[in-house]
Design an enzyme around this catalytic site. Structure first.
Site, PDB file in Angstrom:
ATOM      1  N   LEU A 194       9.307  84.875 171.337  1.00 56.95           N
ATOM      2  CA  LEU A 194       9.798  85.205 169.991  1.00 56.95           C
ATOM      3  C   LEU A 194      10.037  83.943 169.181  1.00 56.95           C
ATOM      4  O   LEU A 194       9.982  83.958 167.957  1.00 56.95           O
ATOM      5  CB  LEU A 194      11.096  86.003 170.092  1.00 56.95           C
ATOM      6  CG  LEU A 194      10.974  87.437 170.608  1.00 56.95           C
ATOM      7  CD1 LEU A 194      12.348  88.001 170.940  1.00 56.95           C
ATOM      8  CD2 LEU A 194      10.271  88.307 169.575  1.00 56.95           C
ATOM      9  N   GLY A 195      10.327  82.862 169.879  1.00 51.86           N
ATOM     10  CA  GLY A 195      10.579  81.613 169.174  1.00 51.86           C
ATOM     11  C   GLY A 195      11.095  80.566 170.127  1.00 51.86           C
ATOM     12  O   GLY A 195      11.352  80.858 171.297  1.00 51.86           O
ATOM     13  N   ARG A 196      11.217  79.360 169.634  1.00 48.70           N
ATOM     14  CA  ARG A 196      11.859  78.320 170.436  1.00 48.70           C
ATOM     15  C   ARG A 196      12.504  77.288 169.538  1.00 48.70           C
ATOM     16  O   ARG A 196      12.147  77.118 168.394  1.00 48.70           O
ATOM     17  CB  ARG A 196      10.894  77.679 171.435  1.00 48.70           C
ATOM     18  CG  ARG A 196       9.696  76.955 170.857  1.00 48.70           C
ATOM     19  CD  ARG A 196       9.008  76.125 171.935  1.00 48.70           C
ATOM     20  NE  ARG A 196       8.403  76.926 172.991  1.00 48.70           N
ATOM     21  CZ  ARG A 196       8.411  76.584 174.282  1.00 48.70           C
ATOM     22  NH1 ARG A 196       9.015  75.479 174.683  1.00 48.70           N
ATOM     23  NH2 ARG A 196       7.799  77.340 175.166  1.00 48.70           N
ATOM     24  N   GLY A 197      13.509  76.635 170.093  1.00 48.47           N
ATOM     25  CA  GLY A 197      14.186  75.565 169.368  1.00 48.47           C
ATOM     26  C   GLY A 197      14.152  74.327 170.237  1.00 48.47           C
ATOM     27  O   GLY A 197      13.259  74.180 171.072  1.00 48.47           O
ATOM     28  N   LYS A 198      15.146  73.444 170.050  1.00 44.84           N
ATOM     29  CA  LYS A 198      15.120  72.178 170.773  1.00 44.84           C
ATOM     30  C   LYS A 198      15.284  72.372 172.278  1.00 44.84           C
ATOM     31  O   LYS A 198      14.575  71.768 173.062  1.00 44.84           O
ATOM     32  CB  LYS A 198      16.237  71.274 170.248  1.00 44.84           C
ATOM     33  CG  LYS A 198      15.697  70.002 169.612  1.00 44.84           C
ATOM     34  CD  LYS A 198      16.829  69.080 169.239  1.00 44.84           C
ATOM     35  CE  LYS A 198      16.282  67.777 168.680  1.00 44.84           C
ATOM     36  NZ  LYS A 198      17.279  67.060 167.883  1.00 44.84           N
ATOM     37  N   ALA A 237      15.916  75.644 173.776  1.00 47.97           N
ATOM     38  CA  ALA A 237      15.869  77.048 174.179  1.00 47.97           C
ATOM     39  C   ALA A 237      14.511  77.666 173.929  1.00 47.97           C
ATOM     40  O   ALA A 237      13.800  77.290 173.008  1.00 47.97           O
ATOM     41  CB  ALA A 237      16.932  77.836 173.419  1.00 47.97           C
ATOM     42  N   ASP A 256      24.435  75.076 161.063  1.00 48.25           N
ATOM     43  CA  ASP A 256      22.974  74.963 161.184  1.00 48.25           C
ATOM     44  C   ASP A 256      22.289  76.149 160.478  1.00 48.25           C
ATOM     45  O   ASP A 256      21.325  76.713 160.995  1.00 48.25           O
ATOM     46  CB  ASP A 256      22.575  74.894 162.660  1.00 48.25           C
ATOM     47  CG  ASP A 256      21.202  74.245 162.871  1.00 48.25           C
ATOM     48  OD1 ASP A 256      20.670  73.612 161.934  1.00 48.25           O
ATOM     49  OD2 ASP A 256      20.653  74.387 163.983  1.00 48.25           O
TER      50      ASP A 256
HETATM   51  P1  ADP Z   1      17.774  76.872 169.259  1.00 44.38           P
HETATM   52  O1  ADP Z   1      19.225  76.637 169.472  1.00 44.38           O
HETATM   53  O2  ADP Z   1      16.943  76.228 170.319  1.00 44.38           O
HETATM   54  O3  ADP Z   1      17.301  76.539 167.861  1.00 44.38           O
HETATM   55  P2  ADP Z   1      17.695  79.687 168.505  1.00 44.38           P
HETATM   56  O4  ADP Z   1      18.837  80.541 168.908  1.00 44.38           O
HETATM   57  O5  ADP Z   1      17.658  79.253 167.069  1.00 44.38           O
HETATM   58  O6  ADP Z   1      17.587  78.441 169.489  1.00 44.38           O
HETATM   59  O7  ADP Z   1      16.334  80.459 168.872  1.00 44.38           O
HETATM   60  C1  ADP Z   1      15.090  79.821 168.632  1.00 44.38           C
HETATM   61  C2  ADP Z   1      14.187  80.775 167.872  1.00 44.38           C
HETATM   62  O8  ADP Z   1      13.973  81.956 168.658  1.00 44.38           O
HETATM   63  C3  ADP Z   1      14.745  81.284 166.540  1.00 44.38           C
HETATM   64  O9  ADP Z   1      14.461  80.394 165.484  1.00 44.38           O
HETATM   65  C4  ADP Z   1      14.008  82.611 166.386  1.00 44.38           C
HETATM   66  O10 ADP Z   1      12.682  82.410 165.932  1.00 44.38           O
HETATM   67  C5  ADP Z   1      13.911  83.113 167.838  1.00 44.38           C
HETATM   68  N1  ADP Z   1      15.053  83.990 168.155  1.00 44.38           N
HETATM   69  C6  ADP Z   1      16.293  83.617 168.515  1.00 44.38           C
HETATM   70  N2  ADP Z   1      17.119  84.665 168.743  1.00 44.38           N
HETATM   71  C7  ADP Z   1      16.371  85.771 168.487  1.00 44.38           C
HETATM   72  C8  ADP Z   1      16.672  87.196 168.527  1.00 44.38           C
HETATM   73  N3  ADP Z   1      17.872  87.638 168.852  1.00 44.38           N
HETATM   74  N4  ADP Z   1      15.662  88.045 168.199  1.00 44.38           N
HETATM   75  C9  ADP Z   1      14.430  87.570 167.876  1.00 44.38           C
HETATM   76  N5  ADP Z   1      14.115  86.254 167.816  1.00 44.38           N
HETATM   77  C10 ADP Z   1      15.056  85.352 168.129  1.00 44.38           C
HETATM   78 MG    MG Z   2      17.658  77.491 166.024  1.00 43.12          MG
END
Ligand code: ADP
Ligand code: MG
Length: 326
Positions: free
Chosen positions: A36-40, A42, A155
């Protein structure tokens, strides 16, 4: 607010109520589809709970980052999510698992993805001003509730604001409390946090952080949602920092074609260098741009007077604009 008690002096909470499960996540959930996504630190994947068939989003957080133990940072993130359980605009936390290397947050799945997608989309996919009004109200109600509970997000950016659905446009869910802090215990937090494009001048200048720091980011967010342009983004980090600290913003008609002058006035009330001069979330909700729209918490499809589908005039039909709003 049941449980934001055990805090250290950096505004971090160390006590949670959710039971951390140590049995196997994989026994209880199937991973489905792609990421669904990723960050630094996670990765987030869609999953289905075997017993209920419900879809969720599993956020896999590594406990060690750059050789440091970050377990307490993750516990803090869980504590803040717990404290926001009754906030309808914050993603809800379903369960938590822990393995030797990771903690897994099982979250409500926000299936519409990041508002980022629609901020950078072409005209016919991009938000209309009516969309932005509805979404901005939801973001502000969510943030007002966080601030009321002394939580600052720190953030807020289009990658951390998700949608329950994208077409039709659903409701917002605020995610990613990895940088958030609790204000009561943080007499004076000064840290370089956040993302340069969205970060307030006081953060860059190493001055105290407050709820007003989030309000700056909401100003930037609203600018991006309405124009598709990032107001402070320079060609490098240095230039971005300079633009932020000089509050170098382009409010010209070139950028804001077809956008109401009330919207511009709203953004100006937030992009103020002095944190004390910025509107609060509560004040923002009373701003004429946002006030007077009934039932903002409802999905647009429940509001026949707003967002009438009108595909005949997508691009070149800007609303009449009152003059002189630079
Ligand atoms: P990080 O702390 O690594 O930035 P996030 O919590 O922002 O992690 O999650 C990274 C990405 O994953 C988000 O920008 C989004 O695209 C996706 N994501 C996070 N949580 C959800 C969720 N509950 N449902 C769908 N997508 C999610
Ligand atoms: Mg994030």
């Amino acid at each position: 607010m049941p449980n934001l008690r055990m805090m250290n002096k950096n505004g971090m909470v160390s006590k949670i109520q959710t039971r951390i499960r140590t049995d196997s996540f994989k026994n209880n959930y199937d991973l489905v589809g792609k990421e669904l996504g990723r960050g630094k630190f996670a990765v987030v994947k869609k999953c289905v709970e075997k017993t209920t068939g419900e879809e969720h989003a599993a956020k896999f957080l590594r406990k060690r980052r750059k050789g440091e133990d970050c377990r307490m940072d993750i516990i803090h993130e869980i504590a803040v999510l717990e404290s926001a359980m009754s906030n309808p605009f914050v993603v809800s936390l379903h369960e938590v698992y822990e393995t030797t290397a990771e903690i897994i947050l099982v979250l409500e799945c926000a299936a519409g993805g990041e508002i980022f997608q629609q901020c950078v989309a072409d005209n016919d996919e991009a938000f209309t001003e009516q969309d932005v009004i509805r979404l901005a109200r939801q973001i502000l109600m969510g943030v007002a509730c966080l601030h009321h509970n002394n939580v600052v997000h720190l953030d807020l950016k289009p990658q951390n604001i998700l949608l329950t659905s994208s077409r039709p446009l659903g409701d917002i869910r605020i995610v990613d409390f990895g940088l958030s802090r609790c204000m009561d215990s943080m007499k004076e937090v000064r840290e370089i946090l956040g993302t340069p494009e969205y970060v307030a001048p006081e953060v860059l200048n190493y001055e105290p952080i407050s709820t007003a720091t989030d309000m700056w980011s909401i100003g930037v967010l609203t600018y991006v949602m309405l124009t598709g342009e990032s107001p402070f983004l320079g060609s490098d980090k240095q230039e971005t920092f300079l633009n932020v600290s000089q509050v170098n913003v382009d409010y010209s008609q070139d950028v804001f074609e077809g956008v109401s002058s009330l919207a511009i006035d709203f953004i100006k009330s937030l992009l103020q260098k002095s944190p004390r001069k910025r509107a609060t979330a509560e004040e923002c909700l009373k701003h004429p741009w946002l006030a007077g729209h009934p039932h903002p918490h409802l999905h647009s499809s429940h509001l026949p007077s707003l967002d009438e589908p009108d595909t005949s005039q997508s691009e070149s039909d800007p609303e009449p604009e009152s003059p002189a709003s630079s």
